[in-house]
Design an enzyme around this catalytic site. Sequence first.
Site, PDB file in Angstrom:
ATOM      1  N   ASP A  75       1.055  -1.326   0.114  1.00 31.10           N
ATOM      2  CA  ASP A  75      -0.091  -0.172   0.187  1.00 31.10           C
ATOM      3  C   ASP A  75       0.750   1.329   0.134  1.00 31.10           C
ATOM      4  O   ASP A  75       2.042   1.300   0.354  1.00 31.10           O
ATOM      5  CB  ASP A  75      -0.849   0.015   1.293  1.00 31.10           C
ATOM      6  CG  ASP A  75      -0.211   0.129   2.582  1.00 31.10           C
ATOM      7  OD1 ASP A  75       0.969  -0.620   2.521  1.00 31.10           O
ATOM      8  OD2 ASP A  75      -0.818   0.845   3.511  1.00 31.10           O
ATOM      9  N   GLU A 139       0.114  -0.912   5.849  1.00 32.01           N
ATOM     10  CA  GLU A 139       1.275  -0.293   6.769  1.00 32.01           C
ATOM     11  C   GLU A 139       1.205   1.188   6.703  1.00 32.01           C
ATOM     12  O   GLU A 139       1.513   1.660   7.723  1.00 32.01           O
ATOM     13  CB  GLU A 139       2.557  -0.658   6.044  1.00 32.01           C
ATOM     14  CG  GLU A 139       3.815  -0.436   7.050  1.00 32.01           C
ATOM     15  CD  GLU A 139       4.376   1.173   6.871  1.00 32.01           C
ATOM     16  OE1 GLU A 139       5.120   1.358   7.849  1.00 32.01           O
ATOM     17  OE2 GLU A 139       4.160   1.798   6.181  1.00 32.01           O
TER      18      GLU A 139
END
EC number: 3.5.1.18
Length: 380
Positions: A75, A139
């Site tokens: 991400d 994250e």
Amino acid sequence: MVTPLDVAGLAAALIRIPSVTPDPGHSQEMLAGVLTEMGFDVVHLPFGEGSERTPNLFARLGSGSPHLCFAGHTDVVPPGAATWRHDPCSGTIEGGVLFGRGACDMKGGVAAFVAAASSFLASNPGWSGSISFLLTGDEEGPARFGTRKVLEWMQENGHTPDFCVVGEPTNPSVMGEVIKIGRRGSMNARIVVEGRQGHVAYPHRADNPVHRLVRILDALTAAPLDAGSQWFEPSSLQITSIDVGNVATNVIPASAMAALNIRFNDLHTSASLGGWIETICRQHAGRVVVTTECSGESFLTAPGGEVDVLRDAVMDVTGREPRLDTGGGTSDARFIARYCPVAEFGLVGASMHQADECVAVEDLQTLTRVYVRLLERMMT
């Protein structure tokens, strides 16, 4: 026979897949295909429900020891409002530089350790041990259903590594500068002091919570928390908000709130700091509510062992002796440290989260060679 992958091409392909937190895109599906072709056993591990559903991937090749795990995230943060020279999802390579969101944080790092595994496997048919990948899609977000949940699954299923390398960008300006062997802890606190509302002209009929809150904050910031420790800089307490929600100029408010963040070293725990805050608050206010939330305790992987192996690999490839460091913000290494030794080494992070995020193709290639050298030192 495994064919070595082109790290720049793989990184560009990942950048072209939009995956802004919490939208997972299909980057992990693409990587799963690549890893399966390389011989890895791949498991998709989505955790959470509804809008918190988080894609995660675990892949492993081999069953013996040493077990080296590469950890990272697919991400990225949003592109932001600034104008980009190239589209954030274009994966454009211009003048030897790869542009795009995630180029250095950290699709470039993910591409490097996958490419490194392909090169190592192609050149070392007699290797022994295990190589694995832990990839999360959360994250940059709340990190509730990402790495920490995968680690629980890994432990329950016999996949706890002997050593883990997180591919976050650790180098300030050139490759080979810094290996991170720890991180400070981070906790937030919210202090609400209750008083008694009243007219400012008749303060004896009221109890001003703002005055009490100011005294609390003064006491909390009167002296440094510490002077630092062997591997950590001094802890830092920063007040981030003070609010009473009062639009009137002639009213003593009924309550006052403050928020603060503490980045703390290995001289403290979130529990000890929470108790200290509570004590200070009780000294200055009778009616006060303190709530705390810790996103990660401080941790340290002591030099020696695998940390030295990683440092030697960096020196072999870059010719620089990296500094062992614990600075910066938090990373998913804070979760991994509960299960096995962990260190972080990745790309140059100068442009991460900025417009025109980019990485030199040469740096991608250098990082890949470092990871290959680490694999060679541990597995052959």
